[in-house]
Design a protein around this motif. Structure first.
Motif, PDB file in Angstrom:
ATOM      1  N   LEU A  72       0.794  -1.258   0.118  1.00 35.44           N
ATOM      2  CA  LEU A  72      -0.178   0.065  -0.036  1.00 35.44           C
ATOM      3  C   LEU A  72       0.789   1.235  -0.040  1.00 35.44           C
ATOM      4  O   LEU A  72       0.305   2.348  -0.470  1.00 35.44           O
ATOM      5  CB  LEU A  72      -0.937   0.012   1.144  1.00 35.44           C
ATOM      6  CG  LEU A  72      -1.980  -1.179   1.228  1.00 35.44           C
ATOM      7  CD1 LEU A  72      -2.985  -0.938   2.365  1.00 35.44           C
ATOM      8  CD2 LEU A  72      -3.086  -0.801   0.071  1.00 35.44           C
ATOM      9  N   VAL A  75       1.067   3.508  -3.130  1.00 37.18           N
ATOM     10  CA  VAL A  75       0.035   4.260  -3.695  1.00 37.18           C
ATOM     11  C   VAL A  75       0.120   5.584  -3.727  1.00 37.18           C
ATOM     12  O   VAL A  75      -0.160   6.407  -4.657  1.00 37.18           O
ATOM     13  CB  VAL A  75      -1.253   3.273  -3.340  1.00 37.18           C
ATOM     14  CG1 VAL A  75      -2.472   4.211  -3.702  1.00 37.18           C
ATOM     15  CG2 VAL A  75      -1.347   1.782  -3.422  1.00 37.18           C
ATOM     16  N   ARG A  78       2.612   7.116  -6.195  1.00 37.76           N
ATOM     17  CA  ARG A  78       2.170   6.803  -7.738  1.00 37.76           C
ATOM     18  C   ARG A  78       1.141   7.966  -7.957  1.00 37.76           C
ATOM     19  O   ARG A  78       1.024   8.370  -9.038  1.00 37.76           O
ATOM     20  CB  ARG A  78       1.653   5.529  -8.121  1.00 37.76           C
ATOM     21  CG  ARG A  78       2.509   4.347  -7.930  1.00 37.76           C
ATOM     22  CD  ARG A  78       1.928   3.091  -8.169  1.00 37.76           C
ATOM     23  NE  ARG A  78       3.195   2.094  -8.119  1.00 37.76           N
ATOM     24  CZ  ARG A  78       2.843   1.038  -7.452  1.00 37.76           C
ATOM     25  NH1 ARG A  78       1.658   0.591  -7.038  1.00 37.76           N
ATOM     26  NH2 ARG A  78       3.948  -0.006  -7.357  1.00 37.76           N
ATOM     27  N   LEU A  79       0.193   8.139  -7.197  1.00 41.12           N
ATOM     28  CA  LEU A  79      -0.735   9.238  -7.312  1.00 41.12           C
ATOM     29  C   LEU A  79      -0.339  10.617  -7.392  1.00 41.12           C
ATOM     30  O   LEU A  79      -0.537  11.399  -8.098  1.00 41.12           O
ATOM     31  CB  LEU A  79      -1.926   9.104  -5.920  1.00 41.12           C
ATOM     32  CG  LEU A  79      -2.858   8.065  -6.029  1.00 41.12           C
ATOM     33  CD1 LEU A  79      -3.799   8.286  -4.788  1.00 41.12           C
ATOM     34  CD2 LEU A  79      -3.675   7.968  -7.175  1.00 41.12           C
TER      35      LEU A  79
END
Length: 94
Positions: A72, A75, A78-79
């Motif tokens: 997790l 994430v 990456r966003l």
């Protein structure tokens, strides 16, 4: 009126400083390579030794939590790289 804009917040010196880059062949590159090699060796050792053993429930749960964290954590990075946060700020700033 001063040359400084009134709506700007001065940044602390730690934020204003240029980030250190890891130049190819520099000392930072050597440490990074050593850390990645050590991490890969540890993970390989655990991957080879662990399947043949019975793991106690607390260790099993700890491994599940660690696995979830590893899956997790990238994430939000990456966003951010995709510009999702900037787009959300643009929508809310009006």
């Amino acid at each position: 009126m001063s040359a400084r804009r009134r709506d700007c917040v001065p940044l602390p010196a730690a934020v204003r400083r240029r980030p250190r880059s890891v130049a190819p062949g520099g000392a930072g590159t050597v440490w990074l390579a050593a850390a990645l090699t050590t991490g890969a060796a540890l993970l390989t050792t655990v991957a080879v030794m662990l399947p043949g053993r019975n793991v106690t429930p607390p260790w099993s749960r700890a491994l599940e939590v660690a696995e979830a964290a590893v899956l997790l954590c990238p994430v939000p990075l990456r966003l951010g790289a995709l510009g999702v946060y900037a787009a959300a700020r643009a929508l809310t700033s009006g």
